[in-house]
Write an enzyme that holds these catalytic residues in place. Structure first.
Site, mmCIF file in Angstrom:
data_model
loop_
_atom_site.group_PDB
_atom_site.id
_atom_site.type_symbol
_atom_site.label_atom_id
_atom_site.label_comp_id
_atom_site.label_asym_id
_atom_site.label_seq_id
_atom_site.Cartn_x
_atom_site.Cartn_y
_atom_site.Cartn_z
ATOM 1 N N GLY A 32 -1.317 2.171 -7.394
ATOM 2 C CA GLY A 32 -2.028 2.371 -8.661
ATOM 3 C C GLY A 32 -1.422 3.478 -9.495
ATOM 4 O O GLY A 32 -1.287 3.358 -10.720
ATOM 5 N N HIS A 70 -2.584 -4.797 -10.587
ATOM 6 C CA HIS A 70 -3.284 -3.652 -11.178
ATOM 7 C C HIS A 70 -3.535 -3.934 -12.655
ATOM 8 O O HIS A 70 -2.807 -4.724 -13.278
ATOM 9 C CB HIS A 70 -2.415 -2.390 -11.072
ATOM 10 C CG HIS A 70 -2.167 -1.952 -9.660
ATOM 11 N ND1 HIS A 70 -2.923 -1.015 -9.013
ATOM 12 C CD2 HIS A 70 -1.242 -2.384 -8.747
ATOM 13 C CE1 HIS A 70 -2.484 -0.853 -7.779
ATOM 14 N NE2 HIS A 70 -1.477 -1.686 -7.590
ATOM 15 N N GLU A 89 -10.232 0.541 -6.389
ATOM 16 C CA GLU A 89 -9.340 -0.341 -5.632
ATOM 17 C C GLU A 89 -9.984 -1.686 -5.313
ATOM 18 O O GLU A 89 -11.145 -1.754 -4.886
ATOM 19 C CB GLU A 89 -8.932 0.312 -4.304
ATOM 20 C CG GLU A 89 -7.758 1.222 -4.434
ATOM 21 C CD GLU A 89 -7.048 1.419 -3.106
ATOM 22 O OE1 GLU A 89 -6.962 0.449 -2.323
ATOM 23 O OE2 GLU A 89 -6.592 2.548 -2.858
ATOM 24 N N CYS A 141 0.866 -1.186 0.000
ATOM 25 C CA CYS A 141 0.000 0.000 0.000
ATOM 26 C C CYS A 141 0.902 1.235 0.000
ATOM 27 O O CYS A 141 1.541 1.531 1.018
ATOM 28 C CB CYS A 141 -0.897 -0.021 1.238
ATOM 29 S SG CYS A 141 -2.014 1.382 1.326
ATOM 30 N N CYS A 183 -4.381 6.153 -4.869
ATOM 31 C CA CYS A 183 -3.806 4.808 -4.703
ATOM 32 C C CYS A 183 -2.348 4.892 -5.103
ATOM 33 O O CYS A 183 -2.039 5.128 -6.275
ATOM 34 C CB CYS A 183 -4.562 3.818 -5.588
ATOM 35 S SG CYS A 183 -3.911 2.141 -5.552
HETATM 36 N N1 API Z 1 -6.445 -2.275 -2.559
HETATM 37 C C1 API Z 1 -5.022 -2.650 -2.682
HETATM 38 C C2 API Z 1 -4.237 -2.275 -1.401
HETATM 39 C C3 API Z 1 -4.169 -0.759 -1.148
HETATM 40 C C4 API Z 1 -3.373 -0.035 -2.198
HETATM 41 C C5 API Z 1 -3.486 1.496 -2.214
HETATM 42 N N2 API Z 1 -4.331 2.119 -1.237
HETATM 43 C C6 API Z 1 -2.108 2.158 -2.278
HETATM 44 O O1 API Z 1 -1.952 3.278 -1.767
HETATM 45 O O2 API Z 1 -1.214 1.538 -2.897
HETATM 46 C C7 API Z 1 -4.920 -4.164 -2.923
HETATM 47 O O3 API Z 1 -5.745 -4.916 -2.416
HETATM 48 O O4 API Z 1 -3.978 -4.566 -3.647
#
Ligand code: API
Length: 270
Positions: A216, A154, A204, A79, A213
């Site tokens: 992302g 992603h 997400e 994250c 993100c």
């Molecule tokens: N939903 C993402 C985790 C959080 C990623 C995001 N909040 C960031 O800042 O990278 C997953 O399950 O792979």
């Protein structure tokens, strides 16, 4: 049991933090509780409200360990916004008083570089996000999607118009769980604004549309550098702010920089 928690955010991607560096193993909840806690506490009506829950844990191989859970209770391997907040948290609360901090994650060890202003204020955090893996573009229902791993999955889609006008709430969940993708994926809807600037919205995995993100934005930038010839340092405009991402090409690590802020401390009875 009373649990002292802290809400933080990075470009509007908000997380609740539980510091377990001071808590003995015997008091650390088992994983099932963590997932259930994430669901309950992330709820914006019946809980504190957040995009997920992050535990700061002891580590045998790094300065600490990050375990992050999305709002639906699923665990994310990495994250980018959350780990920047973690760096600020452990430094300003004198838990790990270092300006270079190694954090164990499910995606591997990530290194944080803290920019400190007047002794105890972390102005922003840069993260070595590791080496991205960009897979060949695939077509799903006329979407040309590029799968990219930043330690978590992603898919990047370059939209024909402004992301703000794109029906993310329709196509985000459709693509997140599509059978053609080997696992549930985070989805980025990206517009190239200039040779050093992107604009994107993010659906997400496990949290729905978020204001930002970090992983992302990294996925979108490395894809745009490789496929659209963008410069090696790109500003990624997300609805919650702007992130800076640098990447020197295949085989090189991608770096993410941006702000991290405290929102409030809270004690909850679980
Ligand atoms: N939903 C993402 C985790 C959080 C990623 C995001 N909040 C960031 O800042 O990278 C997953 O399950 O792979």
């Amino acid at each position: 049991m009373n649990l002292n928690l802290t809400k933080m955010q990075g470009t509007g991607n908000d997380y609740i933090f539980a510091n377990l560096l001071d808590v003995g193993d015997s008091e650390i909840f088992d994983e099932m509780n963590w997932s259930q806690m994430a669901i309950r506490l992330s709820d914006r009506h019946f809980g504190i409200g957040s995009d997920g829950l992050i535990f700061i844990c002891p580590s045998d191989i790094a300065d600490c360990r990050m375990r992050m859970f999305n709002a639906d209770g699923s665990e994310g391997a990495m994250c980018g916004n959350g780990i920047r907040c973690l760096g600020k948290y452990v430094y300003e609360r004198s838990l790990i008083k270092k300006t270079v901090i190694c954090v164990e994650t499910m995606a591997g060890i990530r290194t944080l570089y803290l920019d400190i202003e007047n002794e105890n204020h972390v102005r922003f955090v840069s993260v070595d996000m590791g080496i991205p893996i960009i897979l060949p573009t695939i077509e799903i229902n006329s979407f040309l999607l590029t799968p990219v791993s930043i330690g978590n999955p992603h898919v990047v889609y370059f939209v024909p118009n402004q992301p703000s006008e794109y029906p993310v709430e329709k196509w985000g969940p459709f693509l997140e769980c599509h059978s053609r993708l080997k696992e549930r994926s985070n989805v980025e809807f990206v517009q190239v604004v200039s040779q050093d600037r992107l604009r994107l919205r993010i659906w997400e995995r496990g949290s729905g549309e978020t204001l930002s993100c970090g992983t992302g934005a990294c996925a979108a930038v490395v894809c745009a550098i490789q496929q659209k010839g963008l410069e090696n340092k790109v500003l990624a405009e997300v609805p919650g702010g702007t992130l800076t991402i640098s990447w020197n090409g295949n085989g090189e690590a991608v770096f993410l920089s941006g702000p991290a802020e405290f929102v409030f401390d809270v004690t909850v009875h679980m």
